[in-house]
Design a protein around this motif. Structure first.
Motif, PDB file in Angstrom:
ATOM      1  N   ASN A  31       0.856  -1.187   0.000  1.00 47.49           N
ATOM      2  CA  ASN A  31       0.000   0.000   0.000  1.00 47.49           C
ATOM      3  C   ASN A  31       0.893   1.240   0.000  1.00 47.49           C
ATOM      4  O   ASN A  31       1.107   1.878   1.023  1.00 47.49           O
ATOM      5  N   THR A  32       1.476   1.531  -1.162  1.00 49.66           N
ATOM      6  CA  THR A  32       2.371   2.679  -1.301  1.00 49.66           C
ATOM      7  C   THR A  32       1.941   3.470  -2.530  1.00 49.66           C
ATOM      8  O   THR A  32       1.329   2.931  -3.457  1.00 49.66           O
ATOM      9  N   PRO A  33       2.293   4.769  -2.556  1.00 47.58           N
ATOM     10  CA  PRO A  33       1.919   5.583  -3.727  1.00 47.58           C
ATOM     11  C   PRO A  33       2.828   5.349  -4.922  1.00 47.58           C
ATOM     12  O   PRO A  33       2.537   5.839  -6.015  1.00 47.58           O
ATOM     13  N   GLU A  34       3.945   4.629  -4.749  1.00 46.58           N
ATOM     14  CA  GLU A  34       4.889   4.444  -5.841  1.00 46.58           C
ATOM     15  C   GLU A  34       4.401   3.369  -6.806  1.00 46.58           C
ATOM     16  O   GLU A  34       3.483   2.606  -6.514  1.00 46.58           O
ATOM     17  N   TRP A  35       5.084   3.328  -7.962  1.00 45.03           N
ATOM     18  CA  TRP A  35       4.773   2.304  -8.958  1.00 45.03           C
ATOM     19  C   TRP A  35       5.241   0.932  -8.458  1.00 45.03           C
ATOM     20  O   TRP A  35       6.348   0.774  -7.969  1.00 45.03           O
ATOM     21  N   GLU A  36       4.372  -0.084  -8.640  1.00 50.69           N
ATOM     22  CA  GLU A  36       4.713  -1.475  -8.306  1.00 50.69           C
ATOM     23  C   GLU A  36       4.133  -2.345  -9.405  1.00 50.69           C
ATOM     24  O   GLU A  36       2.915  -2.566  -9.481  1.00 50.69           O
ATOM     25  N   ILE A  37       5.020  -2.835 -10.290  1.00 54.83           N
ATOM     26  CA  ILE A  37       4.578  -3.497 -11.513  1.00 54.83           C
ATOM     27  C   ILE A  37       5.363  -4.786 -11.738  1.00 54.83           C
ATOM     28  O   ILE A  37       6.288  -5.100 -11.002  1.00 54.83           O
ATOM     29  N   PHE A  38       4.990  -5.512 -12.771  1.00 54.55           N
ATOM     30  CA  PHE A  38       5.653  -6.752 -13.206  1.00 54.55           C
ATOM     31  C   PHE A  38       5.775  -7.784 -12.069  1.00 54.55           C
ATOM     32  O   PHE A  38       6.872  -8.228 -11.739  1.00 54.55           O
ATOM     33  N   PRO A  39       4.689  -8.191 -11.446  1.00 59.83           N
ATOM     34  CA  PRO A  39       4.769  -9.192 -10.380  1.00 59.83           C
ATOM     35  C   PRO A  39       5.144 -10.572 -10.937  1.00 59.83           C
ATOM     36  O   PRO A  39       4.726 -10.948 -12.026  1.00 59.83           O
ATOM     37  N   THR A  40       5.923 -11.321 -10.163  1.00 50.89           N
ATOM     38  CA  THR A  40       6.357 -12.675 -10.541  1.00 50.89           C
ATOM     39  C   THR A  40       6.386 -13.552  -9.305  1.00 50.89           C
ATOM     40  O   THR A  40       6.946 -13.166  -8.271  1.00 50.89           O
ATOM     41  N   TRP A  41       5.777 -14.746  -9.436  1.00 45.21           N
ATOM     42  CA  TRP A  41       5.743 -15.677  -8.305  1.00 45.21           C
ATOM     43  C   TRP A  41       7.025 -16.494  -8.229  1.00 45.21           C
ATOM     44  O   TRP A  41       7.630 -16.845  -9.240  1.00 45.21           O
ATOM     45  N   SER A  42       7.424 -16.811  -6.980  1.00 40.60           N
ATOM     46  CA  SER A  42       8.534 -17.745  -6.784  1.00 40.60           C
ATOM     47  C   SER A  42       8.045 -19.154  -7.115  1.00 40.60           C
ATOM     48  O   SER A  42       6.846 -19.432  -7.077  1.00 40.60           O
ATOM     49  N   PRO A  43       8.943 -20.077  -7.461  1.00 41.65           N
ATOM     50  CA  PRO A  43       8.518 -21.436  -7.835  1.00 41.65           C
ATOM     51  C   PRO A  43       7.698 -22.137  -6.756  1.00 41.65           C
ATOM     52  O   PRO A  43       6.822 -22.946  -7.071  1.00 41.65           O
ATOM     53  N   ASP A  44       7.961 -21.846  -5.464  1.00 40.20           N
ATOM     54  CA  ASP A  44       7.212 -22.515  -4.397  1.00 40.20           C
ATOM     55  C   ASP A  44       5.959 -21.751  -3.977  1.00 40.20           C
ATOM     56  O   ASP A  44       5.233 -22.167  -3.081  1.00 40.20           O
ATOM     57  N   GLY A  45       5.681 -20.591  -4.627  1.00 38.40           N
ATOM     58  CA  GLY A  45       4.480 -19.839  -4.323  1.00 38.40           C
ATOM     59  C   GLY A  45       4.513 -19.092  -3.012  1.00 38.40           C
ATOM     60  O   GLY A  45       3.493 -18.563  -2.576  1.00 38.40           O
ATOM     61  N   ARG A  46       5.679 -18.977  -2.380  1.00 40.10           N
ATOM     62  CA  ARG A  46       5.758 -18.332  -1.066  1.00 40.10           C
ATOM     63  C   ARG A  46       6.183 -16.872  -1.160  1.00 40.10           C
ATOM     64  O   ARG A  46       6.040 -16.135  -0.183  1.00 40.10           O
ATOM     65  N   TRP A  47       6.722 -16.455  -2.307  1.00 42.74           N
ATOM     66  CA  TRP A  47       7.190 -15.076  -2.460  1.00 42.74           C
ATOM     67  C   TRP A  47       6.646 -14.486  -3.756  1.00 42.74           C
ATOM     68  O   TRP A  47       6.401 -15.202  -4.716  1.00 42.74           O
TER      69      TRP A  47
END
Length: 377
Positions: free
Chosen positions: A15-31
């Motif tokens: 929850n920040t006003p900055e840009w946060e883009i291109f999300p990628t999951w870790s192979p184990d789904g934890r990050w």
């Protein structure tokens, strides 16, 4: 931003006003990794899928860093280019990108190493058999056969740094396996006025573990590598005791002895830190509570050397000891005086890892008293 890898159970993680883009999951789904300018420039961050503080993975003024994916711990990658801080890698799926160089290692994954430790902790066996034959009333023959196994020690497996106690840099090898030895020992013993004993032995080692001087240096220390190879040991020892003079309650006895051991690699070469031939002689005088001994030991030079090992010269040690036990005071008082290396020779024990740095102590004397305590009632 946030959800599960399949898109369900969406939950807000940031929850920040900055840009946060291109999300990628870790192979184990934890990050979840993402691209953010919350630190003033676009860098890659990661946040736990269950929620929590985000961790900055990259730092720099460039704005062209994009998360291409997360590499699973233990995954094998090709290193295309490397520097102290960043390395360009290629994953098995063909994706190329940069990772921090400190996250790369040429060691097996932790899980693989743990599995190896579990394998090394399997139960080992040891067997022994012996035969003793009283050939004559004063002559005994003995034959012993032994089989033993041992796991490599932790230092032999995982050392990677200075071992200051022996002044060397040690590097272990977690691929070391079980060491196995088969030994035969044959001995003779005679009792009587003149007593003596003699024995010979032969040991066949499979995958013998030993430290090998590599000839390199690290942090000003010689680098030793723990290695494993088939090896053979053989040797002999003997001792004889001869009465010189005996009175009513006192006497003088002479002792003579010798021992020798040889260690060789089956593939050729000598094993390190093997002791040389030793010859000993001593005179002992006993008169009731008084005991004294004068001892002489000669050590041969050692020139049967392993790779990069330095030789040691021959030397002679002359020692004495006198003790007197005063028994009028119960439970007893022991007075003693000792003298060591009376010839003040420079003596370097070849079997010691410190022989190249520190000789044995020079001429020295020790005077003392030892009090025994009565047991508590």
């Amino acid at each position: 931003m946030g959800s599960s890898p399949d898109g369900s159970g969406q939950t807000r993680l940031t929850n920040t006003p900055e840009w946060e883009i291109f999300p990628t999951w870790s192979p184990d789904g934890r990050w979840l990794a993402f691209h953010s300018d919350r630190d003033g420039s676009f860098d890659i961050w990661a946040i736990p899928a269950a929620g929590g503080p985000a961790i900055q993975l990259t730092s720099g003024p460039a704005n062209d860093q994009k998360s291409l994916g997360l590499v699973e711990s233990g995954q094998t990658v090709d290193i295309l280019k490397s520097s102290d801080e960043w390395s360009l890698i290629r994953t098995p799926s063909g994706i190329e990108g940069y990772v921090l160089s400190r996250y790369l290692t040429n060691q097996p994954p932790a899980k693989s190493r743990f599995d190896q430790v579990q394998e090394k902790n399997k139960t080992l066996t040891a067997q022994a058999a012996g035969l003793v034959w009283d050939y004559k009333p004063d002559l005994t023959l003995a034959l012993h056969l032994t089989h033993s196994e041992r796991h490599p020690q932790a230092a032999e497996l995982y050392s990677d740094g200075p071992h200051l106690a022996v002044r060397r840099y040690e590097i272990g090898d977690d691929r070391l396996g079980t060491e196995t030895a088969n030994t035969v020992d044959f001995g003779l013993r005679r009792s009587g006025d003149v007593t003596w004993r003699a024995s010979i032995f032969y040991s066949d080692f499979k995958d013998y573990i030993f430290p090998l001087d590599s000839g390199a240096e690290e942090d000003g220390l010689p680098v030793y590598l723990y290695r494993q190879a088939d090896a053979t040991f053989y040797g002999a020892e003997g001792e004889i005791e001869v009465p010189v003079w005996h009175g009513a309650d006192r006497g003088v006895n002479a002792h003579f002895g010798a021992d020798y051991v040889r260690g060789k690699l089956d593939g050729g070469g000598n094993l390190p830190q093997m002791p040389p031939l030793r010859l000993t002689a001593s005179l002992e005088y006993d008169a009731g509570p008084l005991h004294s001994v004068l001892g002489l030991a000669w050590y041969d030079e050692q020139d049967k050397l392993a790779d990069n090992e330095l030789p040691t010269d021959s030397y002679t040690l002359l020692d004495f000891e006198v003790t007197y036990r005063w028994e009028r005071w119960k439970p007893g008082v022991l007075l003693f005086v000792k003298g060591s290396n009376l010839l003040d020779e420079e003596a370097r024990r070849h079997s010691s890892p410190l022989k190249d740095y520190v000789p044995l102590p020079g001429r020295s004397f020790l005077l003392g008293i030892r009090l025994a305590r009565s047991p508590a009632h």
